[in-house]
Motif scaffolding. Structure first.
Motif, PDB file in Angstrom:
ATOM      1  N   THR A  98     136.300 -10.511  -4.431  1.00 51.61           N
ATOM      2  CA  THR A  98     136.247 -10.651  -5.882  1.00 51.61           C
ATOM      3  C   THR A  98     137.359  -9.811  -6.492  1.00 51.61           C
ATOM      4  O   THR A  98     137.526  -8.647  -6.131  1.00 51.61           O
ATOM      5  N   THR A  99     138.114 -10.400  -7.402  1.00 54.22           N
ATOM      6  CA  THR A  99     139.236  -9.698  -8.028  1.00 54.22           C
ATOM      7  C   THR A  99     139.138  -9.805  -9.547  1.00 54.22           C
ATOM      8  O   THR A  99     138.841 -10.869 -10.088  1.00 54.22           O
ATOM      9  N   PHE A 100     139.366  -8.676 -10.215  1.00 52.17           N
ATOM     10  CA  PHE A 100     139.459  -8.639 -11.666  1.00 52.17           C
ATOM     11  C   PHE A 100     140.845  -8.149 -12.049  1.00 52.17           C
ATOM     12  O   PHE A 100     141.418  -7.284 -11.372  1.00 52.17           O
ATOM     13  N   ILE A 101     141.381  -8.695 -13.126  1.00 54.32           N
ATOM     14  CA  ILE A 101     142.647  -8.192 -13.669  1.00 54.32           C
ATOM     15  C   ILE A 101     142.395  -7.738 -15.101  1.00 54.32           C
ATOM     16  O   ILE A 101     141.968  -8.519 -15.954  1.00 54.32           O
ATOM     17  N   ILE A 102     142.639  -6.440 -15.337  1.00 60.69           N
ATOM     18  CA  ILE A 102     142.520  -5.857 -16.672  1.00 60.69           C
ATOM     19  C   ILE A 102     143.898  -5.843 -17.312  1.00 60.69           C
ATOM     20  O   ILE A 102     144.872  -5.395 -16.695  1.00 60.69           O
ATOM     21  N   THR A 103     143.992  -6.327 -18.539  1.00 61.66           N
ATOM     22  CA  THR A 103     145.260  -6.346 -19.274  1.00 61.66           C
ATOM     23  C   THR A 103     145.142  -5.476 -20.512  1.00 61.66           C
ATOM     24  O   THR A 103     144.218  -5.631 -21.305  1.00 61.66           O
ATOM     25  N   PHE A 104     146.086  -4.541 -20.664  1.00 63.69           N
ATOM     26  CA  PHE A 104     146.156  -3.697 -21.855  1.00 63.69           C
ATOM     27  C   PHE A 104     147.142  -4.305 -22.848  1.00 63.69           C
ATOM     28  O   PHE A 104     148.046  -5.056 -22.460  1.00 63.69           O
ATOM     29  N   PRO A 105     147.042  -3.956 -24.132  1.00 69.05           N
ATOM     30  CA  PRO A 105     148.006  -4.481 -25.107  1.00 69.05           C
ATOM     31  C   PRO A 105     149.409  -3.930 -24.915  1.00 69.05           C
ATOM     32  O   PRO A 105     150.371  -4.505 -25.407  1.00 69.05           O
ATOM     33  N   GLU A 123     127.898  -2.901  -1.311  1.00 70.94           N
ATOM     34  CA  GLU A 123     128.577  -2.202  -0.231  1.00 70.94           C
ATOM     35  C   GLU A 123     129.914  -2.874   0.051  1.00 70.94           C
ATOM     36  O   GLU A 123     130.039  -4.095  -0.028  1.00 70.94           O
ATOM     37  N   GLY A 124     130.913  -2.066   0.351  1.00 73.03           N
ATOM     38  CA  GLY A 124     132.231  -2.605   0.657  1.00 73.03           C
ATOM     39  C   GLY A 124     133.318  -1.615   0.326  1.00 73.03           C
ATOM     40  O   GLY A 124     133.100  -0.400   0.324  1.00 73.03           O
ATOM     41  N   GLU A 125     134.493  -2.138   0.021  1.00 70.03           N
ATOM     42  CA  GLU A 125     135.630  -1.299  -0.313  1.00 70.03           C
ATOM     43  C   GLU A 125     136.472  -1.997  -1.372  1.00 70.03           C
ATOM     44  O   GLU A 125     136.342  -3.209  -1.582  1.00 70.03           O
ATOM     45  N   MET A 126     137.318  -1.227  -2.038  1.00 68.72           N
ATOM     46  CA  MET A 126     138.129  -1.814  -3.102  1.00 68.72           C
ATOM     47  C   MET A 126     139.523  -1.200  -3.104  1.00 68.72           C
ATOM     48  O   MET A 126     139.751  -0.107  -2.593  1.00 68.72           O
ATOM     49  N   LYS A 127     140.463  -1.942  -3.681  1.00 67.57           N
ATOM     50  CA  LYS A 127     141.855  -1.515  -3.801  1.00 67.57           C
ATOM     51  C   LYS A 127     142.314  -1.735  -5.234  1.00 67.57           C
ATOM     52  O   LYS A 127     141.860  -2.655  -5.906  1.00 67.57           O
ATOM     53  N   ILE A 128     143.225  -0.886  -5.680  1.00 66.84           N
ATOM     54  CA  ILE A 128     143.801  -0.998  -7.019  1.00 66.84           C
ATOM     55  C   ILE A 128     145.302  -1.222  -6.902  1.00 66.84           C
ATOM     56  O   ILE A 128     145.982  -0.541  -6.123  1.00 66.84           O
ATOM     57  N   ALA A 129     145.812  -2.177  -7.665  1.00 66.76           N
ATOM     58  CA  ALA A 129     147.248  -2.407  -7.753  1.00 66.76           C
ATOM     59  C   ALA A 129     147.612  -2.558  -9.223  1.00 66.76           C
ATOM     60  O   ALA A 129     146.772  -2.961 -10.043  1.00 66.76           O
ATOM     61  N   GLU A 165     151.316   4.350 -14.343  1.00 63.11           N
ATOM     62  CA  GLU A 165     151.447   3.629 -15.601  1.00 63.11           C
ATOM     63  C   GLU A 165     151.334   2.140 -15.327  1.00 63.11           C
ATOM     64  O   GLU A 165     151.741   1.652 -14.285  1.00 63.11           O
ATOM     65  N   ALA A 166     150.752   1.428 -16.274  1.00 68.60           N
ATOM     66  CA  ALA A 166     150.532  -0.008 -16.054  1.00 68.60           C
ATOM     67  C   ALA A 166     150.156  -0.696 -17.349  1.00 68.60           C
ATOM     68  O   ALA A 166     149.609  -0.077 -18.268  1.00 68.60           O
ATOM     69  N   ARG A 167     150.463  -1.975 -17.403  1.00 67.61           N
ATOM     70  CA  ARG A 167     149.892  -2.836 -18.436  1.00 67.61           C
ATOM     71  C   ARG A 167     148.855  -3.764 -17.828  1.00 67.61           C
ATOM     72  O   ARG A 167     147.946  -4.214 -18.510  1.00 67.61           O
ATOM     73  N   TYR A 168     149.010  -4.045 -16.537  1.00 73.17           N
ATOM     74  CA  TYR A 168     148.083  -4.897 -15.805  1.00 73.17           C
ATOM     75  C   TYR A 168     147.522  -4.116 -14.630  1.00 73.17           C
ATOM     76  O   TYR A 168     148.263  -3.472 -13.888  1.00 73.17           O
ATOM     77  N   VAL A 169     146.204  -4.170 -14.451  1.00 73.30           N
ATOM     78  CA  VAL A 169     145.537  -3.467 -13.356  1.00 73.30           C
ATOM     79  C   VAL A 169     144.722  -4.491 -12.575  1.00 73.30           C
ATOM     80  O   VAL A 169     143.848  -5.163 -13.139  1.00 73.30           O
ATOM     81  N   ARG A 170     145.015  -4.610 -11.283  1.00 73.58           N
ATOM     82  CA  ARG A 170     144.280  -5.547 -10.419  1.00 73.58           C
ATOM     83  C   ARG A 170     143.263  -4.769  -9.585  1.00 73.58           C
ATOM     84  O   ARG A 170     143.622  -3.849  -8.861  1.00 73.58           O
ATOM     85  N   LEU A 171     142.000  -5.146  -9.717  1.00 73.77           N
ATOM     86  CA  LEU A 171     140.910  -4.512  -8.972  1.00 73.77           C
ATOM     87  C   LEU A 171     140.407  -5.509  -7.936  1.00 73.77           C
ATOM     88  O   LEU A 171     139.838  -6.549  -8.291  1.00 73.77           O
ATOM     89  N   SER A 172     140.625  -5.205  -6.668  1.00 74.37           N
ATOM     90  CA  SER A 172     140.270  -6.127  -5.584  1.00 74.37           C
ATOM     91  C   SER A 172     139.093  -5.564  -4.800  1.00 74.37           C
ATOM     92  O   SER A 172     139.195  -4.486  -4.203  1.00 74.37           O
ATOM     93  N   PHE A 173     137.980  -6.275  -4.806  1.00 73.46           N
ATOM     94  CA  PHE A 173     136.772  -5.846  -4.114  1.00 73.46           C
ATOM     95  C   PHE A 173     136.556  -6.687  -2.856  1.00 73.46           C
ATOM     96  O   PHE A 173     136.544  -7.923  -2.930  1.00 73.46           O
ATOM     97  N   HIS A 174     136.393  -6.030  -1.728  1.00 70.96           N
ATOM     98  CA  HIS A 174     135.963  -6.691  -0.499  1.00 70.96           C
ATOM     99  C   HIS A 174     134.513  -6.269  -0.278  1.00 70.96           C
ATOM    100  O   HIS A 174     134.233  -5.116   0.057  1.00 70.96           O
TER     101      HIS A 174
END
Length: 400
Positions: A98-105, A123-129, A165-174
């Motif tokens: 499951t992946t979510f992408i957060i976008t800031f203005p 239960e699982g693990e996650m990565k941020i990009a 720093e970021a405008r887009y944050v990708r949260l990847s859940f395994h």
């Protein structure tokens, strides 16, 4: 600049000096277990992963498609709950990817990432990009912030991101075992104080506007430091830590004394507000929550025998969260009283966040961070180019 206000604890009365120029929030490593981390002070940073800060969220399906919030898709609608101000709203986290992408203005400096793993079930693990540019979800141009970090067995997840720093944050859940998550948090330079200053003059003109859109009803927490609320009474515990319950951060918590049979807290709002929902996030312990709306305090604020609760809810399973809805009613004070089903004098009760909601159209909020001088001296409803933010799509009701 300092603000003086009273906090009453039990039958004691004392003055507490609270600095409005908060120090920078501490960035913690991943926090394990049920208890929220101990800290000397409350959180000072505004959660940027919120609609009231202009953030949006996309849910990426396992086949790589973007399910935009606002579509009829039930999963994407639940994803929108993660960026609302009510921390008791949650989103399913199913087995697999499951992946979510957060976008800031705009591009923002970040310090840490948090979320709530409800009942510590998933239960699982996650990565941020991260990225400063819009990329496809599977692009190799995303910059990894960390390797895979496990969240198994943790209710509160708190990960340092200092210097990112970021405008887009990708949260990847395994996910190896499904569950539900809530209260996404991305904290950085924006402070609760600066966010509060930008809303100057907004609350009074919006609180009478009737609205049925979920994003207009659950995106401004009147019982929060950014809304200039403060805690005026706790039945036990350390008075100086009471504001942890209203600091926009689920990983800080206030602990009542272990021998307190009815932990009680009273929040004074900046002004009288018409409220329709109160919710709370607390220690996973079965009990009953009573909510009172008051316009004045008794000589002994802890004596609520003459007051009638506006609503009550029993958390028989010890889910650690509760929310009550009621017909809109005006109040200056919000009181919450917990009664455990089984009293255990060896363990103190903890409250992470208290929320109180009235109608606040999202388009009336100043969601974009401006320089200090502009935020303080300009009208709260002014936006670059003299325009107003675009209307958001209607959202279906999200159940807690």
């Amino acid at each position: 600049m300092f603000c003086f206000f009273p906090i009453k604890s039990g039958r004691r009365f004392m003055s507490v000096i609270v600095s409005l120029v908060f120090s920078s929030a501490l960035a913690h490593s991943v926090c394990a277990g049920e208890n929220a981390p101990e800290a000397d002070d409350s959180n000072a940073a505004k959660n940027l992963a919120r609609m009231n800060c202009g953030a949006t969220i996309d849910l990426i399906t396992p086949d790589g498609r973007v399910a935009e919030v606002g579509n009829a898709n039930e999963k994407s609608s639940s994803a929108s709950a993660l960026i609302m101000d009510d921390n008791t709203l949650s989103c399913p986290l199913q087995e697999g990817e499951t992946t979510f992408i957060i976008t800031f203005p705009k591009i923002s400096l970040l310090d840490r990432f948090t979320f709530l793993n409800e009942n510590a079930t998933a239960e699982g693990e996650m990565k941020i990009a991260v990225s400063n540019y819009r990329l496809s979800p599977g692009s190799s141009r995303w910059t990894d912030v960390n390797g895979s970090v496990p969240f198994t067995g943790q209710r509160y997840f708190n990960l340092s991101m200092v210097g990112v720093e970021a405008r887009y944050v990708r949260l990847s859940f395994h996910v190896q075992k499904g569950g539900r998550i809530a209260a996404l948090g991305l904290y950085g330079r924006e402070s609760l104080q600066r966010f509060s200053a930008r809303q100057r003059g907004v609350v009074r003109v919006t609180n009478t506007v009737a609205t049925k859109r979920l994003e207009d009803m659950l995106n401004f927490n009147f019982a929060n430091l950014y809304a200039k609320a403060h805690v005026v009474y706790v039945s036990s515990g350390a008075d100086e830590s009471a504001r942890r319950m209203i600091d926009d951060d689920t990983t800080t918590a206030f602990r009542f004394a272990a021998n307190d049979p009815h932990p009680t807290a009273i929040i004074e709002l900046a002004e009288s507000e018409r409220l329709h929902r109160v919710s709370a996030l607390y220690k996973m312990q079965p009990g009953k929550l009573e909510v009172f709306l008051l316009n004045e305090l008794a000589s002994d604020p802890g004596d609520l025998s003459a007051a009638k609760p506006i609503a009550a809810v029993t958390d028989g399973l010890g889910a650690g969260k509760a929310a009550v809805n009621f017909d809109p009613k005006g109040a200056r004070y919000v009181a919450l009283r917990w009664t455990p089903i089984t009293f255990d004098a060896s363990q103190g009760f903890e409250v992470a966040e208290i929320n109180a909601f009235g109608d606040m159209p999202l388009t009336m909020l100043s969601t974009v961070e401006f320089p200090d001088g502009y935020a303080i001296n300009s009208p709260a409803m002014t936006f670059p180019g003299g325009g107003a933010p675009p209307e958001l799509p209607l959202l279906p009701v999200v159940s807690p």
